[in-house]
Design a protein around this motif. Structure first.
Motif, PDB file in Angstrom:
ATOM      1  N   GLU A 163       0.857  -1.185   0.000  1.00 44.24           N
ATOM      2  CA  GLU A 163       0.000   0.000   0.000  1.00 44.24           C
ATOM      3  C   GLU A 163       0.890   1.231   0.000  1.00 44.24           C
ATOM      4  O   GLU A 163       1.917   1.268   0.688  1.00 44.24           O
ATOM      5  N   VAL A 164       0.485   2.238  -0.787  1.00 44.65           N
ATOM      6  CA  VAL A 164       1.194   3.517  -0.817  1.00 44.65           C
ATOM      7  C   VAL A 164       0.231   4.597  -0.359  1.00 44.65           C
ATOM      8  O   VAL A 164      -0.906   4.666  -0.848  1.00 44.65           O
ATOM      9  N   GLN A 165       0.671   5.442   0.577  1.00 41.16           N
ATOM     10  CA  GLN A 165      -0.197   6.471   1.125  1.00 41.16           C
ATOM     11  C   GLN A 165       0.488   7.834   1.110  1.00 41.16           C
ATOM     12  O   GLN A 165       1.627   7.977   1.550  1.00 41.16           O
ATOM     13  N   PHE A 166      -0.233   8.835   0.569  1.00 43.91           N
ATOM     14  CA  PHE A 166       0.132  10.227   0.748  1.00 43.91           C
ATOM     15  C   PHE A 166      -0.489  10.703   2.060  1.00 43.91           C
ATOM     16  O   PHE A 166      -1.718  10.682   2.213  1.00 43.91           O
ATOM     17  N   ASP A 167       0.327  11.149   2.980  1.00 44.24           N
ATOM     18  CA  ASP A 167      -0.132  11.639   4.277  1.00 44.24           C
ATOM     19  C   ASP A 167      -0.006  13.158   4.264  1.00 44.24           C
ATOM     20  O   ASP A 167       1.107  13.701   4.300  1.00 44.24           O
ATOM     21  N   PHE A 168      -1.157  13.849   4.207  1.00 48.29           N
ATOM     22  CA  PHE A 168      -1.149  15.299   4.162  1.00 48.29           C
ATOM     23  C   PHE A 168      -1.324  15.939   5.536  1.00 48.29           C
ATOM     24  O   PHE A 168      -1.524  17.149   5.635  1.00 48.29           O
TER      25      PHE A 168
ATOM     26  N   ASP B   7       1.036  14.694   8.215  1.00 47.49           N
ATOM     27  CA  ASP B   7       2.458  14.718   8.555  1.00 47.49           C
ATOM     28  C   ASP B   7       3.343  14.963   7.341  1.00 47.49           C
ATOM     29  O   ASP B   7       4.566  15.016   7.466  1.00 47.49           O
ATOM     30  N   HIS B   8       2.738  15.075   6.163  1.00 47.43           N
ATOM     31  CA  HIS B   8       3.425  15.400   4.914  1.00 47.43           C
ATOM     32  C   HIS B   8       4.558  14.411   4.627  1.00 47.43           C
ATOM     33  O   HIS B   8       5.746  14.740   4.615  1.00 47.43           O
ATOM     34  N   GLN B   9       4.127  13.192   4.389  1.00 46.44           N
ATOM     35  CA  GLN B   9       5.065  12.148   4.029  1.00 46.44           C
ATOM     36  C   GLN B   9       4.372  11.127   3.136  1.00 46.44           C
ATOM     37  O   GLN B   9       3.153  11.024   3.116  1.00 46.44           O
TER      38      GLN B   9
ATOM     39  N   SER C 119       8.105  -1.082   6.021  1.00 46.60           N
ATOM     40  CA  SER C 119       7.654   0.184   5.443  1.00 46.60           C
ATOM     41  C   SER C 119       8.833   1.123   5.228  1.00 46.60           C
ATOM     42  O   SER C 119       9.862   1.020   5.905  1.00 46.60           O
ATOM     43  N   GLU C 120       8.657   2.011   4.278  1.00 46.68           N
ATOM     44  CA  GLU C 120       9.627   3.068   3.985  1.00 46.68           C
ATOM     45  C   GLU C 120       8.865   4.378   3.894  1.00 46.68           C
ATOM     46  O   GLU C 120       7.720   4.407   3.412  1.00 46.68           O
ATOM     47  N   THR C 121       9.489   5.464   4.329  1.00 43.71           N
ATOM     48  CA  THR C 121       8.825   6.768   4.358  1.00 43.71           C
ATOM     49  C   THR C 121       9.700   7.827   3.707  1.00 43.71           C
ATOM     50  O   THR C 121      10.921   7.828   3.878  1.00 43.71           O
ATOM     51  N   MET C 122       9.064   8.721   2.961  1.00 45.52           N
ATOM     52  CA  MET C 122       9.721   9.865   2.345  1.00 45.52           C
ATOM     53  C   MET C 122       9.005  11.136   2.768  1.00 45.52           C
ATOM     54  O   MET C 122       7.771  11.194   2.754  1.00 45.52           O
ATOM     55  N   VAL C 123       9.751  12.158   3.140  1.00 45.27           N
ATOM     56  CA  VAL C 123       9.163  13.448   3.493  1.00 45.27           C
ATOM     57  C   VAL C 123       8.662  14.124   2.225  1.00 45.27           C
ATOM     58  O   VAL C 123       9.363  14.168   1.199  1.00 45.27           O
TER      59      VAL C 123
ATOM     60  N   HIS D 187      10.552  10.610  -8.074  1.00 46.68           N
ATOM     61  CA  HIS D 187      10.497   9.358  -8.837  1.00 46.68           C
ATOM     62  C   HIS D 187      11.618   8.419  -8.408  1.00 46.68           C
ATOM     63  O   HIS D 187      11.388   7.218  -8.148  1.00 46.68           O
ATOM     64  N   ALA D 188      12.838   8.936  -8.303  1.00 46.64           N
ATOM     65  CA  ALA D 188      13.979   8.096  -7.926  1.00 46.64           C
ATOM     66  C   ALA D 188      13.827   7.556  -6.511  1.00 46.64           C
ATOM     67  O   ALA D 188      14.090   6.368  -6.262  1.00 46.64           O
ATOM     68  N   ARG D 189      13.408   8.403  -5.586  1.00 44.95           N
ATOM     69  CA  ARG D 189      13.245   7.956  -4.205  1.00 44.95           C
ATOM     70  C   ARG D 189      12.118   6.932  -4.087  1.00 44.95           C
ATOM     71  O   ARG D 189      12.236   5.949  -3.347  1.00 44.95           O
ATOM     72  N   PHE D 190      11.029   7.123  -4.833  1.00 46.29           N
ATOM     73  CA  PHE D 190       9.912   6.174  -4.790  1.00 46.29           C
ATOM     74  C   PHE D 190      10.353   4.806  -5.290  1.00 46.29           C
ATOM     75  O   PHE D 190      10.004   3.771  -4.700  1.00 46.29           O
ATOM     76  N   LEU D 191      11.148   4.757  -6.339  1.00 43.01           N
ATOM     77  CA  LEU D 191      11.661   3.478  -6.837  1.00 43.01           C
ATOM     78  C   LEU D 191      12.511   2.794  -5.780  1.00 43.01           C
ATOM     79  O   LEU D 191      12.442   1.564  -5.595  1.00 43.01           O
TER      80      LEU D 191
END
Length: 310
Positions: A65-70, A72-74, A84-88, A98-102
């Motif tokens: 599952e991929v979630q945009f969290d608006f 905590d903005h991640q 799980s992996e998280t990106m700010v 794109h690169a970080r999501f891959l």
């Protein structure tokens, strides 16, 4: 949260441009991993309690599952093994997102192969080549999501008043809008296609049957404010002259659809009722003019814990 937030298009424009590309990247991951469902319903995103989600994306052994969290903005990529992996979410080029999501997909054991360029925009540039600075305003993103929560609630209420085939409330990342669609049950004429950066077979499958559709998008393409829209395919004769409520709604010859500015709903004494009036009156016009079998298709809107009468 509470209430319908003000949506300032001038503040939102840059953030919206980034989110349009970011949601396309995430949506294309879901599209590539999911079996085809009618009208591309397998590719969309959904509003949830923190932002937008893919829902569970099936994998051969592990699902994601991929979630945009608006709030905590991640962005979070999670799998069914608990990894799980998280990106700010912050200002960055689309290529960097794109690169970080891959990398996140690879780290959580997800497939990383999907189409690498945007759809439904003219002259699309591959995501990996979009190296110019982006924009991300956390407040603008949060207000957009707050508006989407309200839209999802009213659209869900509206869709319950129909016994025929009706879509869930989807967020389509290609056109960057939320939509709910009712179907007459009859086949439609072959769609002409011609949408930018979208194969004709996809648009033709999407419009394989007669529809009355309504949606919300946060502005752009010459209409620089958030608005609700409603259209029918095929468009019945006289549709553009139908009496539509509320009074702020109007016909757009360019788009071949009715528009209602978001701000007219936000400022109404009862925003939910104003939006429901738009949804119902545009559907009434489409269904009556196209001679839908309304006796078999229509029903009162659903109520919690009240079973439909047979």
């Amino acid at each position: 949260m509470g209430g319908w937030p003000r949506l300032d298009y001038a503040r939102w424009r840059g953030t919206g441009g980034s989110l349009h590309m970011w949601t396309q990247i995430v949506g294309k991951f879901r599209l590539a991993q999911s079996p085809w469902v009618n009208h591309s319903w397998h590719a969309t995103l959904y509003v949830n309690a923190r932002g937008l989600t893919t829902g569970l994306v099936p994998g051969s052994h592990v699902s994601h599952e991929v979630q945009f969290d608006f709030l905590d903005h991640q962005l979070t990529v999670s799998n069914t093994l608990g990894v799980s992996e998280t990106m700010v979410l912050e200002t960055m080029p689309v290529a960097a997102f794109h690169a970080r999501f891959l990398e996140m997909l690879e780290s959580t054991g997800a497939a990383t192969e999907f189409h690498g360029a945007p759809n439904e925009i003219p002259d699309p540039v591959p995501f990996a080549q979009q190296t110019w600075p982006g924009d991300y305003d956390p407040e603008a993103a949060r207000d957009f999501w707050h508006a989407m929560v309200n839209v999802d609630r009213v659209f869900t209420h509206f869709r319950s008043g129909f016994l025929g085939k009706v879509s869930p409330v989807h967020f389509f990342w290609g056109s960057f809008d939320a939509a709910v669609t009712r179907f007459s049950g009859r086949r439609a004429p072959l769609h002409p296609g011609g949408l930018p950066a979208l194969p004709d077979e996809i648009s033709r499958e999407a419009y394989s049957h007669e529809v009355s559709s309504a949606g919300f998008w946060p502005g752009g393409d010459g209409f620089e404010e958030a608005a609700f829209y409603a259209y029918a395919y095929p468009t019945p004769d006289g549709f553009e002259e139908a009496p539509i409520r509320p009074r702020e709604a109007f016909w757009s010859p360019e788009g071949g659809e009715f528009l209602l500015p978001y701000d007219a709903v936000r400022r109404a004494d009862d925003p939910d009722a104003a939006l429901m009036a738009f949804l119902q009156s545009t559907y009434d016009a489409a269904a009556d003019l196209a001679d839908w079998d309304r006796a078999a298709l229509d029903c009162p809107v659903g109520q919690p814990r009240v079973v439909r009468e047979l």
